[in-house]
Write a protein that holds these residues in place. Structure first.
Motif, PDB file in Angstrom:
ATOM      1  N   VAL A  95       0.839  -1.207   0.000  1.00 44.98           N
ATOM      2  CA  VAL A  95       0.000   0.000   0.000  1.00 44.98           C
ATOM      3  C   VAL A  95       0.872   1.254   0.000  1.00 44.98           C
ATOM      4  N   ILE A  96       1.870   1.292   0.858  1.00 48.05           N
ATOM      5  CA  ILE A  96       2.758   2.456   0.907  1.00 48.05           C
ATOM      6  C   ILE A  96       3.558   2.575  -0.391  1.00 48.05           C
ATOM      7  N   GLY A  97       3.984   1.443  -0.941  1.00 47.06           N
ATOM      8  CA  GLY A  97       4.700   1.464  -2.215  1.00 47.06           C
ATOM      9  C   GLY A  97       3.838   1.977  -3.356  1.00 47.06           C
ATOM     10  N   SER A  98       2.552   1.672  -3.303  1.00 43.80           N
ATOM     11  CA  SER A  98       1.663   2.152  -4.367  1.00 43.80           C
ATOM     12  C   SER A  98       1.479   3.664  -4.302  1.00 43.80           C
ATOM     13  N   ILE A  99       1.633   4.249  -3.138  1.00 38.92           N
ATOM     14  CA  ILE A  99       1.589   5.711  -3.036  1.00 38.92           C
ATOM     15  C   ILE A  99       2.768   6.307  -3.801  1.00 38.92           C
ATOM     16  N   GLY A 100       3.929   5.678  -3.664  1.00 36.55           N
ATOM     17  CA  GLY A 100       5.085   6.128  -4.439  1.00 36.55           C
ATOM     18  C   GLY A 100       4.875   5.968  -5.928  1.00 36.55           C
ATOM     19  N   ALA A 101       4.210   4.880  -6.322  1.00 35.48           N
ATOM     20  CA  ALA A 101       3.911   4.687  -7.740  1.00 35.48           C
ATOM     21  C   ALA A 101       2.959   5.766  -8.243  1.00 35.48           C
TER      22      ALA A 101
ATOM     23  N   LEU B 127      -2.323   0.431  -8.755  1.00 28.31           N
ATOM     24  CA  LEU B 127      -2.876  -0.882  -8.422  1.00 28.31           C
ATOM     25  C   LEU B 127      -2.007  -2.008  -8.971  1.00 28.31           C
ATOM     26  N   LYS B 128      -1.502  -1.828 -10.157  1.00 29.31           N
ATOM     27  CA  LYS B 128      -0.603  -2.843 -10.717  1.00 29.31           C
ATOM     28  C   LYS B 128       0.682  -2.927  -9.891  1.00 29.31           C
ATOM     29  N   THR B 129       1.214  -1.776  -9.519  1.00 31.20           N
ATOM     30  CA  THR B 129       2.409  -1.740  -8.686  1.00 31.20           C
ATOM     31  C   THR B 129       2.142  -2.373  -7.326  1.00 31.20           C
ATOM     32  N   MET B 130       0.964  -2.112  -6.765  1.00 29.72           N
ATOM     33  CA  MET B 130       0.596  -2.696  -5.480  1.00 29.72           C
ATOM     34  C   MET B 130       0.592  -4.215  -5.548  1.00 29.72           C
ATOM     35  N   ASN B 131       0.045  -4.753  -6.612  1.00 24.17           N
ATOM     36  CA  ASN B 131       0.000  -6.202  -6.778  1.00 24.17           C
ATOM     37  C   ASN B 131       1.400  -6.780  -6.965  1.00 24.17           C
ATOM     38  N   GLN B 132       2.233  -6.119  -7.756  1.00 25.37           N
ATOM     39  CA  GLN B 132       3.605  -6.589  -7.959  1.00 25.37           C
ATOM     40  C   GLN B 132       4.404  -6.544  -6.661  1.00 25.37           C
ATOM     41  N   LEU B 133       4.230  -5.483  -5.899  1.00 25.50           N
ATOM     42  CA  LEU B 133       4.935  -5.373  -4.628  1.00 25.50           C
ATOM     43  C   LEU B 133       4.489  -6.444  -3.645  1.00 25.50           C
ATOM     44  N   ALA B 134       3.198  -6.745  -3.631  1.00 24.82           N
ATOM     45  CA  ALA B 134       2.700  -7.787  -2.726  1.00 24.82           C
ATOM     46  C   ALA B 134       3.355  -9.127  -3.036  1.00 24.82           C
TER      47      ALA B 134
END
Length: 109
Positions: free
Chosen positions: A24-30, A38-45
């Protein structure tokens, strides 16, 4: 025994927290860098699962030391406890990544 069950529960939720919080925090950076959040959030997870496992078991050196005690000094309960701890952390990491996948609906794309 009661303390060990508490440790298993804490390990599960630490792993869930690392995956969910990190993605979630990484997706804020994205979002701030014009990437699809959302794609970044899934990849980070998916990428954070192994780190969630390491964070939940408290580092690898303690686990290796406990396994050594169990295997070489005749305390097989230590081996079983460490296996259960790893399984708890792995299931927490998996649960966190499934929650993010459900939230992002990435499997539908």
């Amino acid at each position: 025994m009661e303390r060990f069950i508490i440790t298993l529960i804490i390990a599960f939720f630490v792993a869930v927290g690392v995956v969910v919080g990190g993605s979630v925090i990484g997706s804020i950076g994205a979002f701030l860098s014009n990437e699809p959040p959302l794609k970044t959030m899934n990849q980070l997870a998916n990428n954070l699962k192994i780190w969630a496992l390491v964070a939940a078991i408290g580092g690898t050196f303690d686990m290796i030391s406990s396994l050594e005690r169990g295997l070489f000094y005749g305390t097989p309960t230590e081996v079983v406890k460490q296996i259960l701890l790893v399984m708890s952390a792995m299931s927490g990491a998996y649960t966190g990544s499934q929650f993010i996948e459900w939230f992002t609906q990435e499997h539908l794309n």
